[in-house]
Design an enzyme around this catalytic site. Sequence first.
Site, PDB file in Angstrom:
ATOM      1  N   TYR A 429      39.157  -5.400 -44.320  1.00 44.81           N
ATOM      2  CA  TYR A 429      39.778  -5.972 -43.125  1.00 44.81           C
ATOM      3  C   TYR A 429      41.257  -5.604 -43.018  1.00 44.81           C
ATOM      4  CZ  TYR A 429      40.859 -10.378 -45.839  1.00 44.81           C
ATOM      5  OH  TYR A 429      41.277 -11.331 -46.726  1.00 44.81           O
ATOM      6  N   GLU A 430      41.792  -5.806 -41.822  1.00 49.62           N
ATOM      7  CA  GLU A 430      43.146  -5.377 -41.436  1.00 49.62           C
ATOM      8  C   GLU A 430      43.326  -3.871 -41.592  1.00 49.62           C
ATOM      9  OE1 GLU A 430      44.529  -7.526 -39.843  1.00 49.62           O
ATOM     10  OE2 GLU A 430      43.524  -9.300 -40.603  1.00 49.62           O
TER      11      GLU A 430
END
Length: 572
Positions: A429-430
């Site tokens: 994620y990110e």
Amino acid sequence: MPYHAPASDFAFLFDHVVDFSAVQATERFADASADVTQAILTEAAKLCDDVIAPLQRPGDLHPARLDNGVVRTSPGYADGWTAIADGGWIGMSANPEHGGMGLPMTLTSAVNEMMAGACLSLQLAPLMSQGQIEALEHHASDAIKALYLPKLISGEWSGTMNLTEPQAGSDVGALSTRATPNGDGTYAVTGQKIYISWADHDFGGNVCHLVLARLPDAPAGTKGISLFLVPKFIPDETGALGPRNGVSVVSLEHKVGLHGSPTAVMQYDNATGWLVGPEQGGMAAMFTMMNNARLGVGGQGIGAAEGAYQHALAYAQDRKQGHTPPQGGTGTIVDHADVRRMLMTMRADIFAARAIALSCAQATDMARATGDADWAARAAFLTPIAKAFGTDTGIAVAQMGVQVHGGMGVIEETGAAQFSRDVRVTAIYEGTNGIQAMDLVGRKMMDGGEAAVRLLDEIEACAEAARSILPDLAEPLWQATETLRETTEWVAAEDDMNTRFAGAVPYLHGIARVLGGYMHLRAALADVGGPREALARFYIKRLLPEHQGALAHAQGGADDLYGPLADALVAP
């Protein structure tokens, strides 16, 4: 096994490795004196040890759940959130004009990492709010700032990021969520988002969603995206909560780890939203959130690594098995050479990753305090390295932690496997770590490699100065830096982006290895003959040599990934 926040390690890094004194010497951060910094580290460590760490196992064993449309969080999480909010920890780096402390990001990063080591599932919640706070500070109207920022900073309200859709993951420009003007300055937002961390909870207050959506007649792709603030409850001008908005949790994901963190599918049905920033300015605002979050997620990986290391070390110091060498002296498995190798690798990589992340945060602070373009370039260059190496380290250390436990590592009651399960998503994620590496060799090399070269010059200057004190550590670091310089010049000169991308991940690993050596050498110079030097010797002798294979791989090109090799990908 109780978690102990590594406040002393941060204090050492601030004083001897990441030059935090330069941040303290600026007018903007003059209040972050040595006494204030030590008091903050001490109090944050107490919070992590006494309040947050005890929530680690309950969150895993009693996950967040959706009960008749209401998200119910894990036992103790509401009290944990209240303790974080009441201590002012959410708004550490936020603008004092709206109730923040205005402290350096370097200090906030240290506190965030300690919280992540204590309980990663809960720490995600304030991290999401911090990203939203920064985005609003930079891009929102004065009216939105005045209404939302004080409540987000105080923790009365919480924030989220809503970017991903089923068909629009890394390719965010493919999103289909739409926003239609209501004619009164607000917008009707309709669409579905997935993988939304801390999308809802039972802590009370409001949940404020930053949602990427497309206005009517907006161009396709990322250029047509705008950003909207969509609260769960529509507040009046005083901040009092009004009617429920058209926002609902469809379901909670059943994840490998982070069970205490509710990750939701979110539905927006003509939900009232307010534009943040200009029309079609969503990507600029998104990157403000993402850059903050990427540094924070790197810290999450390092925090999880610290927790896994402490867990494994305690087990190794207690477990007796087999005949141990006489030079060990304890009679437990910590004396076995291979167990020692794993534990030393864990400790050395945690220190390297932590120092890199703090150096990134320090550059961010210096850029904000001075406005100097070189500091901003350094912060931008280090961000993908801090995120990717921090999370790769978290995953590798957590896996080694399981291995140190042997058969007990895969027995859930020991808690060792939880660190590995929880940290796994941080490399995804990110922005996946592959995307971080592509950003490093692509966007971050648009200056022709100037930011990288300035950093390499600094490393070599340190190695040169250390030759008279620790020559056997300085020389291999200097040689490694020269190899990295040659590879960096090759990357910067390569015009074909796919060729750069083919070697991006090993290039990032190679540069992280060299940066880690630099951080360890600085630590050794501050502790000649002590444990910091011993750890630096282990890193430079055993882990730094990995840069050679990684940088050779980085220059391998893309040709052998295509053509005849495609046949090799077909299962027999």
